[in-house]
Every structure is written in C-alpha cells, then in structure tokens.
Design a protein around this motif. Sequence first.
Motif, PDB file in Angstrom:
ATOM      1  N   ASN A 228     -30.328 -16.736 -20.310  1.00 50.11           N
ATOM      2  CA  ASN A 228     -30.004 -15.347 -20.040  1.00 50.11           C
ATOM      3  C   ASN A 228     -28.821 -14.983 -20.922  1.00 50.11           C
ATOM      4  O   ASN A 228     -27.767 -15.572 -20.793  1.00 50.11           O
ATOM      5  N   THR A 229     -28.995 -14.049 -21.805  1.00 45.81           N
ATOM      6  CA  THR A 229     -27.939 -13.680 -22.739  1.00 45.81           C
ATOM      7  C   THR A 229     -27.366 -12.320 -22.373  1.00 45.81           C
ATOM      8  O   THR A 229     -28.110 -11.404 -22.056  1.00 45.81           O
ATOM      9  N   GLY A 230     -26.053 -12.221 -22.400  1.00 46.73           N
ATOM     10  CA  GLY A 230     -25.390 -10.962 -22.087  1.00 46.73           C
ATOM     11  C   GLY A 230     -23.889 -11.129 -22.214  1.00 46.73           C
ATOM     12  O   GLY A 230     -23.416 -11.964 -22.970  1.00 46.73           O
ATOM     13  N   VAL A 231     -23.146 -10.364 -21.436  1.00 45.43           N
ATOM     14  CA  VAL A 231     -21.687 -10.376 -21.500  1.00 45.43           C
ATOM     15  C   VAL A 231     -21.121 -10.929 -20.198  1.00 45.43           C
ATOM     16  O   VAL A 231     -21.610 -10.612 -19.115  1.00 45.43           O
ATOM     17  N   ALA A 232     -20.101 -11.771 -20.336  1.00 44.61           N
ATOM     18  CA  ALA A 232     -19.399 -12.322 -19.170  1.00 44.61           C
ATOM     19  C   ALA A 232     -17.983 -11.772 -19.124  1.00 44.61           C
ATOM     20  O   ALA A 232     -17.358 -11.525 -20.151  1.00 44.61           O
TER      21      ALA A 232
ATOM     22  N   LYS B 190     -26.013  -2.709 -16.042  1.00 47.61           N
ATOM     23  CA  LYS B 190     -26.813  -1.811 -16.887  1.00 47.61           C
ATOM     24  C   LYS B 190     -26.278  -1.762 -18.308  1.00 47.61           C
ATOM     25  O   LYS B 190     -27.008  -1.467 -19.238  1.00 47.61           O
ATOM     26  N   GLU B 191     -24.993  -2.067 -18.477  1.00 42.92           N
ATOM     27  CA  GLU B 191     -24.373  -2.070 -19.802  1.00 42.92           C
ATOM     28  C   GLU B 191     -24.422  -3.450 -20.458  1.00 42.92           C
ATOM     29  O   GLU B 191     -23.831  -3.642 -21.521  1.00 42.92           O
ATOM     30  N   GLY B 192     -25.083  -4.426 -19.809  1.00 43.22           N
ATOM     31  CA  GLY B 192     -25.235  -5.747 -20.417  1.00 43.22           C
ATOM     32  C   GLY B 192     -24.415  -6.864 -19.813  1.00 43.22           C
ATOM     33  O   GLY B 192     -24.502  -8.014 -20.240  1.00 43.22           O
ATOM     34  N   ARG B 193     -23.587  -6.552 -18.802  1.00 45.38           N
ATOM     35  CA  ARG B 193     -22.792  -7.596 -18.140  1.00 45.38           C
ATOM     36  C   ARG B 193     -23.725  -8.411 -17.263  1.00 45.38           C
ATOM     37  O   ARG B 193     -24.441  -7.850 -16.438  1.00 45.38           O
ATOM     38  N   VAL B 194     -23.749  -9.730 -17.420  1.00 42.30           N
ATOM     39  CA  VAL B 194     -24.685 -10.560 -16.660  1.00 42.30           C
ATOM     40  C   VAL B 194     -24.019 -11.482 -15.652  1.00 42.30           C
ATOM     41  O   VAL B 194     -24.684 -11.993 -14.750  1.00 42.30           O
ATOM     42  N   ILE B 195     -22.702 -11.702 -15.794  1.00 37.93           N
ATOM     43  CA  ILE B 195     -22.037 -12.660 -14.912  1.00 37.93           C
ATOM     44  C   ILE B 195     -20.541 -12.380 -14.877  1.00 37.93           C
ATOM     45  O   ILE B 195     -19.956 -11.942 -15.868  1.00 37.93           O
ATOM     46  N   ASP B 196     -19.938 -12.596 -13.707  1.00 35.85           N
ATOM     47  CA  ASP B 196     -18.482 -12.607 -13.554  1.00 35.85           C
ATOM     48  C   ASP B 196     -18.088 -14.047 -13.285  1.00 35.85           C
ATOM     49  O   ASP B 196     -18.621 -14.675 -12.362  1.00 35.85           O
ATOM     50  N   LEU B 197     -17.165 -14.563 -14.066  1.00 33.30           N
ATOM     51  CA  LEU B 197     -16.713 -15.951 -13.922  1.00 33.30           C
ATOM     52  C   LEU B 197     -15.362 -16.008 -13.232  1.00 33.30           C
ATOM     53  O   LEU B 197     -14.567 -15.065 -13.316  1.00 33.30           O
ATOM     54  N   SER B 198     -15.092 -17.136 -12.583  1.00 36.29           N
ATOM     55  CA  SER B 198     -13.736 -17.368 -12.081  1.00 36.29           C
ATOM     56  C   SER B 198     -12.810 -17.521 -13.293  1.00 36.29           C
ATOM     57  O   SER B 198     -13.259 -17.776 -14.420  1.00 36.29           O
TER      58      SER B 198
END
Length: 129
Positions: free
Chosen positions: A29-33, A95-103
């Motif tokens: 899964n490619t996107g922004v973190a 919707k803007e491409g963010r796929v994950i929030d990391l610690s």
Amino acid sequence: MTLGIGLYISMDRPIAKAEILSSSVIIPNTGVASYYSYECADKPMANGRLFDPEKRTCASWFYNFGTVLIVRSLDTGRSTEVVVTDRGPNKRLVKEGRVIDLSKRAFQDICKLEKGLTRVTLTIKKIKS
C-alpha cells in the motif's frame, strides 16, 4: 492461480493493490505517512488502550487491530515494523493520499520528525483476524 484486486475508496485513484496467492494475502500500500503528536499521549485509542508515542504502533482504516505491518519510507529507504492499534488518519486526509499515522517512535525509525510526512509502502507481515 493469482488474482489481482484493487482496493478503492472514494478517491480518483487506487490507494492499495492486493494480490492473493493461495491462502496468504500481501497488500503493498503506497501513500503518505504522518505521526501522532505528543498531545495524543496517554489518550485512549480505538482499541481501548492508551497511546504511547514510544511504542511502534500505527493508525489505519484498512487493517484489523493487531495486524503487523512493515512500513518503508520511499524517501529514505528505511523501514520499521508496527502494530495497528488505532483508526486513522482523518478521513479527509485519506482522500488526499494519507494512508497511515505512525507513533513518534516508528516515524523516527524511518524519517526525521522535522519532515512531518514521508511517502511509504506498507506490507502486511502478520494478519490479525
């Protein structure tokens, strides 16, 4: 036999592709973190536990709680292993491409905090059903 599946949400482009090989599922899964701020520390996550920025955890809408993901930064080439413990990012950001929030700890493993965002590829290591 290999079957390719595209996973789409209400966006103009696919954000994940799944490939099913017999009984195993691999979803790059490619996107922004991004990463959680310290303001979230000690607040309850969607799984009911308190958020600890020093643990390698993440928030995702796409994976079950307890699923282990390998997150690799496309900007630095570095990777880390995280466990899904929360839901997010904000749906507007998805919707803007963010796929994950990391610690904070997980983000520091792959990128400098000052950067704030990094392009990533997510791969499932262990699925929690």
